[in-house]
Every structure is written in structure tokens, then in C-alpha cells.
Design a protein around this motif. Structure first.
Motif, PDB file in Angstrom:
ATOM      1  N   VAL A 121       0.779  -1.175  -0.019  1.00  0.00           N
ATOM      2  CA  VAL A 121       0.048   0.070  -0.019  1.00  0.00           C
ATOM      3  C   VAL A 121       0.809   1.234   0.046  1.00  0.00           C
ATOM      4  O   VAL A 121       0.529   2.105  -0.722  1.00  0.00           O
ATOM      5  CB  VAL A 121      -0.935   0.244   1.260  1.00  0.00           C
ATOM      6  N   ASP A 122       2.045   1.304   0.671  1.00  0.00           N
ATOM      7  CA  ASP A 122       2.761   2.525   0.836  1.00  0.00           C
ATOM      8  C   ASP A 122       3.602   2.705  -0.423  1.00  0.00           C
ATOM      9  O   ASP A 122       4.031   3.706  -1.069  1.00  0.00           O
ATOM     10  CB  ASP A 122       3.797   2.300   2.140  1.00  0.00           C
ATOM     11  N   ALA A 123       3.885   1.549  -1.197  1.00  0.00           N
ATOM     12  CA  ALA A 123       4.596   1.713  -2.411  1.00  0.00           C
ATOM     13  C   ALA A 123       3.791   2.032  -3.704  1.00  0.00           C
ATOM     14  O   ALA A 123       4.530   2.587  -4.484  1.00  0.00           O
ATOM     15  CB  ALA A 123       5.392   0.295  -2.732  1.00  0.00           C
ATOM     16  N   ASP A 124       2.475   2.016  -3.573  1.00  0.00           N
ATOM     17  CA  ASP A 124       1.814   2.331  -4.889  1.00  0.00           C
ATOM     18  C   ASP A 124       1.130   3.591  -4.418  1.00  0.00           C
ATOM     19  O   ASP A 124       0.300   3.826  -3.633  1.00  0.00           O
ATOM     20  CB  ASP A 124       0.841   1.299  -4.896  1.00  0.00           C
ATOM     21  N   PRO A 125       1.571   4.672  -5.069  1.00  0.00           N
ATOM     22  CA  PRO A 125       0.794   6.018  -4.820  1.00  0.00           C
ATOM     23  C   PRO A 125      -0.664   6.170  -5.301  1.00  0.00           C
ATOM     24  O   PRO A 125      -1.459   6.688  -4.300  1.00  0.00           O
ATOM     25  CB  PRO A 125       1.407   6.997  -5.793  1.00  0.00           C
ATOM     26  N   THR A 126      -1.094   5.404  -6.138  1.00  0.00           N
ATOM     27  CA  THR A 126      -2.460   5.294  -6.273  1.00  0.00           C
ATOM     28  C   THR A 126      -3.476   4.522  -5.273  1.00  0.00           C
ATOM     29  O   THR A 126      -4.576   4.405  -5.330  1.00  0.00           O
ATOM     30  CB  THR A 126      -2.835   4.551  -7.729  1.00  0.00           C
ATOM     31  N   ALA A 127      -2.728   3.885  -4.402  1.00  0.00           N
ATOM     32  CA  ALA A 127      -3.352   2.966  -3.370  1.00  0.00           C
ATOM     33  C   ALA A 127      -3.338   3.854  -1.971  1.00  0.00           C
ATOM     34  O   ALA A 127      -3.724   3.222  -0.764  1.00  0.00           O
ATOM     35  CB  ALA A 127      -2.621   1.685  -3.144  1.00  0.00           C
ATOM     36  N   ALA A 128      -3.000   5.162  -1.748  1.00  0.00           N
ATOM     37  CA  ALA A 128      -2.844   5.818  -0.855  1.00  0.00           C
ATOM     38  C   ALA A 128      -4.144   5.937  -0.123  1.00  0.00           C
ATOM     39  O   ALA A 128      -4.530   5.982   1.097  1.00  0.00           O
ATOM     40  CB  ALA A 128      -2.428   7.234  -0.772  1.00  0.00           C
ATOM     41  N   TRP A 129      -5.514   5.929  -0.752  1.00  0.00           N
ATOM     42  CA  TRP A 129      -6.744   5.980  -0.229  1.00  0.00           C
ATOM     43  C   TRP A 129      -7.135   4.821   0.862  1.00  0.00           C
ATOM     44  O   TRP A 129      -7.725   4.927   1.373  1.00  0.00           O
ATOM     45  CB  TRP A 129      -7.903   5.896  -1.517  1.00  0.00           C
ATOM     46  N   MET A 130      -6.412   3.604   0.444  1.00  0.00           N
ATOM     47  CA  MET A 130      -6.559   2.191   1.295  1.00  0.00           C
ATOM     48  C   MET A 130      -6.152   2.649   2.843  1.00  0.00           C
ATOM     49  O   MET A 130      -6.912   1.972   3.720  1.00  0.00           O
ATOM     50  CB  MET A 130      -5.738   1.106   0.687  1.00  0.00           C
ATOM     51  N   ASN A 131      -5.356   3.641   3.030  1.00  0.00           N
ATOM     52  CA  ASN A 131      -4.942   3.810   4.386  1.00  0.00           C
ATOM     53  C   ASN A 131      -5.999   4.390   5.235  1.00  0.00           C
ATOM     54  O   ASN A 131      -6.171   4.574   6.475  1.00  0.00           O
ATOM     55  CB  ASN A 131      -3.692   4.890   4.443  1.00  0.00           C
TER      56      ASN A 131
END
Length: 533
Positions: free
Chosen positions: A203-213
Motif C-alpha cells: 500500500v505504501d509503495a503504490d501512490p494510487t493506493a494511498a486511499w486504502m490507508n
């Protein structure tokens, strides 16, 4: 009750105050909120599910009479009750709902300020299964994976590895996962930790997955990993020992209810109660000429001591214009701060004050009560007759009283005094004025017959809690989260009021249904009265 008081709630009540934004101005009109409140209270009174409560509205004549409905009324869909409770929780309107009921009862002269009220607490089990550490971590990872897979399944597919289906395909149970040969709890905990770290790293490595936090289960996952794991200097993930974990007040016990806490109460041994959940404090009026009605319901985390509830309960009673003249509690509620706050509010806190604890209780040593204090001269006198040499306030709000070494070292009764190094003078800590004087007075009064007679009224709250447990099921939370549990507790208190009001206004009270014992029958036949108190 309806014949005597009429409807307790009307729809106009839900258009002002805390309820003003409960409903939107546009859209299709909803079901009457006054009706839904009474249905919800009756639902908790009889411990019914939403579906059973909706059926009762349509089928039971007694409910229709209490609700003021026509016999032909078909009721409403059961889902309306769930949506209505969600509106109450969203605006934190549970206490306002009880306040609304008490305003009606106060106008009818059934509750009043200045009388006696009593408070006691009980444990409430969370609506989750009990988990050990490994199961809690595994369930947190499984819940986070499920939450991400619902919206972005492709992200999870790239992380799947052999064994993930066995570990996270269904609810995590150590008994199931440790059946394999050479399996150990430590290896399983380390494997779950590595899997969770790989998910958070992705999750931290993918900028498009920041919403998962921002997903609730992902936030809980990160908090649990911070509590149970640490990264070593070499970058490895280490499973913390039990002694390295944070205190129970800050430790998550279930990812499905992050507000639930583990706590114990009672004496060690058979009387100890251990549970995971929260704590409910019930306050009721206990005036002899009025029915005993619940005036406040306070919900706290399970780890919070009862002393933290005394002042908030009094504040809510004052806000409802129901300030008690005497507030009766058990020994778990009074503290120095609470005694001082009660004095400022003009409330008499009637509760046993612990005289000695720890070493003092075991060895019958001296207590602050045995050291007379002269506030004018700023000195105290010990039981041996020595006078203190200093009296200074401390940062924690207490006052430190110190005695000279020349008086303490040769003292013949020093074994019963406070502890310190043999070559130093003794010291003790007392509360500042007027708390010290009030505490000393309470300790003196609780040994008198007059105080014991007045304190007997507190015993009635011990019957209120079983009544809330047997009927509405107070000790088992229906919902998850402290806010929803508090709403359940408040509705339970309102349900008790409905039952007691019905008994108060019943012109034909029902006889005692208990089957008499043989001894009871013989005593009644031979006119043998009970022993007078």
C-alpha cells in the motif's frame, strides 16, 4: 402508564435541539420519530429483535394501545428501526433522548431535584468473540484483506501466496491453524506479521493506493502491528513478548470492535469477573414517596475505574435540573477530586471512604486520619506527638507533610508509621483543604449508626442491575462500538422506566408469582412474623 401520562414523546420534540438535524427537509416523509422511540423502548423492554418488534407493532393489541395506533394499523418494515438507531448514534443523541423522557416525568412530578439518587456499575460484554493475541492479529489482517478486496480485488491478487487461503480464507482460529505437524504459535505469529507487513508495504509503495490507508480495517491493522511487533536494527520483524505490550486501556482486543477493552474486577479468586467490552453506570432516584426511575446512564471503557464516572454523572444530572441532594455510591466512586467536586456542587456524596490500603490495610498502620492538621500554622501532629517541619504542595495536587529525622528515628511506634529509609524522617501525603477535612469527616461518620441507616438506601441499585440484565439483557452488547453500546444502555434504562411506571400506575398490581416454600407457608399459617430489623 399511557392512561396516566399520555404520550411521552411527540413529533415536535424531534424538530428542535439535538434532534433538529436528525431528518432532512426534503424527500419522502419518514415514520413518526415519536412512534419509533416508543417502539424501540418496548423492543428493549421485551428483548426483541427488529423483526419481532415490527411484528409486535402489527399484531399485539397491548402495543397498539400503548402507541396510540388504530387496530387496523399494519406497522412498518423492520429495517426502519435500524435506520432510526443509526440516526440517533450519528448525532450522539442517546443522552438527549433520556433527557426528553425525564422532562415529561419531571413535569408529572415523578422525579425531582434535591432528593436521593444512587449509582452503580456493571460489566457489558462486547458483541465479538474472545480472541487470543494471534487470533486478533490474524483476524485484523483477514478483515483488512476483505475490505480491500471488495473495492480493489486486483490489488490483493498480486499479494496472494501459498497458505493465504488456509490462514485468511475464513475466520482465524489457532486451534485450526496449529494442527499441522511442527506448527508452533510463535512461527504462526511471525508468519502473520510478515504477511501483514507485505500488505502495508504494498500500500505504501503504490501512490494510487494511498486511499486504502483511510479504510477503517487498514487503520486498525497498522495500530495492531505497532502494538504487537517491532522492527529490529537488521530490519526483521519481531513478535513482542507479553510484558512489552501497551496497557490494556490502549490495546485493541478485536479488530471488529476497536473500542472493546479487557478488564477485571472483584477480589482475586472466585469473585473476580474478567470480560472484554465496556462498563455501564446506572443512576436512579430513590425517594421514598416516588417511584425509582433511571435518571442517567453512563457508558465507559471497561478499563476506566468508577471514580472517573462520578463527576460526569453529576454533571449530566445537573444539566437535566435533577441535581441530587445526596448521591449514594459504593466505595469505588469517591476520590479526592470527586469529593471536592461534590462539595462545590452542593451534593452530599454518601459513600464508604477507604481508610487504609496496601501495607496499611495489612499491618494496621497509621492513616492520614491519625495526623491532626492545623491549617493556620501549617503543621501536622503525628500519633507520637511530634510536629511536622514542613507542609508543601506537590505537582499532583496533594500536600506533602514531612517530619524531622530526630523525631522519627528513635520513635517507639515507627513500625506502624509510613515507610522510608531507617535514617530519614517520615512523610505522608494528604489532600488540600477542604477535601482533607471532608474526607476525614466522611471516614468518621461512616462508623456511626445514623450513617449506616441512611446508606441502606443504596442497596436498591443492586436490584436494578439484575432487572436490567434479566429483561433487556444489559450485560450483552447487541452492537459494536462504544457509541452504539451507549445507545443500547440508554434504551435499556428507558425500558426500565416504562416497566416501573406501569407498575406505579397499575390499579390492580399483580400478586407475587413466586411459589412459596414450606417454611414460608407454615410461618404464614401460624402468624409468625419476620424478625424486626
Amino acid at each position: 402508564m399511557r392512561d396516566a401520562l399520555g404520550p411521552l414523546f411527540v413529533d415536535e420534540d424531534f424538530a428542535v435541539g439535538e434532534f433538529e438535524e436528525m431528518y432532512a427537509d426534503l424527500g419522502r416523509p419518514g415514520v413518526s420519530p415519536a412512534l419509533l422511540v416508543m417502539v424501540t423502548v418496548l423492543q428493549f423492554l421485551h428483548n426483541l429483535s427488529d423483526r419481532d418488534a415490527a411484528v409486535a407493532v402489527a399484531d399485539r393489541i397491548s402495543w397498539k394501545y400503548a402507541l396510540g395506533l388504530e387496530l387496523e394499523d399494519t406497522g412498518f418494515d423492520a429495517s426502519v428501526l435500524c435506520e432510526f438507531r443509526a440516526r440517533l448514534v450519528a448525532g450522539d443523541r442517546a443522552d438527549a433522548l433520556l433527557t426528553l423522557m425525564l422532562e415529561r416525568l419531571k413535569a408529572a412530578g415523578l422525579v425531582r431535584a434535591g432528593g436521593r439518587q444512587r449509582t452503580d456499575s456493571t460489566h457489558v460484554l462486547a458483541c465479538v468473540r474472545r480472541l487470543n493475541r494471534i487470533e486478533c492479529l490474524g483476524e485484523a489482517l483477514r478483515a483488512a484483506l476483505e475490505e480491500i478486496a471488495r473495492t480493489s480485488p486486483g490489488f490483493v491478487v498480486a499479494l496472494l501466496a501459498p497458505g493465504w487461503d488456509e490462514r485468511y480464507g475464513r475466520k482465524v482460529e489457532t486451534g485450526r491453524l496449529l494442527r499441522r505437524k511442527n506448527a508452533s504459535a510463535l512461527k504462526l505469529a511471525e508468519q502473520i506479521g510478515a504477511d501483514g507487513r507485505s500488505l502495508m508495504a504494498a500500500v505504501d509503495a503504490d501512490p494510487t493506493a494511498a486511499w486504502m490507508n483511510d479504510l477503517p480495517q487498514v487503520r486498525i491493522l497498522r495500530e495492531l502491528w505497532d502494538q504487537h511487533y517491532e522492527t529490529t536494527r537488521t530490519g526483521a520483524l519481531r513478535y513482542r513478548d507479553t510484558g512489552e505490550l501497551p496497557p490494556s486501556a490502549g490495546r485493541i482486543r478485536s479488530p471488529h470492535d476497536p473500542d472493546a477493552r479487557y478488564s477485571t474486577k472483584g477480589r482475586p479468586g472466585a469473585d473476580t469477573v474478567a470480560w472484554t467490552g465496556s462498563k455501564a453506570h446506572l443512576t436512579e432516584s430513590c425517594d421514598e414517596d416516588l417511584p425509582n426511575l433511571v435518571t442517567d446512564v453512563h457508558t465507559t471503557p471497561a478499563t476506566e475505574p468508577d471514580t472517573c464516572a462520578t463527576t460526569p454523572v453529576q454533571d449530566k444530572l445537573i444539566g437535566r435540573d435533577l441535581k441530587p441532594g445526596e448521591h449514594l455510591t459504593d466505595s469505588g466512586y469517591p476520590s479526592g477530586a470527586n469529593i471536592g467536586a461534590s462539595l462545590e456542587r452542593g451534593i452530599t456524596l454518601l459513600a464508604p471512604v477507604t481508610v487504609a490500603t496496601g501495607r496499611g490495610a495489612r499491618n494496621a498502620t497509621f492513616t492520614p486520619k491519625d495526623f491532626p492538621v492545623d491549617r493556620h500554622t501549617g503543621t501536622a501532629r503525628c500519633p507520637a506527638g511530634a510536629t511536622s517541619i514542613s507542609m508543601r504542595p506537590k505537582k499532583n495536587g496533594l500536600v506533602r507533610v514531612a517530619f524531622a529525622r530526630a523525631d522519627c528515628v528513635p520513635c517507639p511506634i515507627r513500625a506502624r508509621c509510613t515507610t522510608c529509609a531507617p535514617h530519614l524522617g517520615r512523610s505522608l501525603e494528604i489532600h488540600p483543604e477542604p477535601i482533607h477535612t471532608a474526607r476525614t469527616r466522611m471516614q468518621t461518620e461512616q462508623d456511626t449508626p445514623q450513617w449506616r441507616k441512611a446508606y441502606r438506601a443504596r442497596a436498591g441499585i443492586e436490584g436494578t442491575i439484575p432487572q436490567a440484565v434479566r429483561g433487556p439483557g444489559l450485560r450483552r452488547a447487541r452492537y459494536r462500538g462504544l457509541a452504539k453500546t451507549h445507545l443500547q444502555n440508554v434504551l435499556t434504562g428507558m425500558a426500565l422506566n416504562i416497566r416501573r411506571l406501569g407498575a406505579h400506575f397499575d390499579p390492580n398490581p399483580k400478586p407475587d408469582r413466586r411459589h412459596p416454600s414450606h417454611i414460608h407457608t407454615l410461618c404464614a399459617q401460624h402468624n409468625i412474623a419476620a424478625t424486626p430489623a
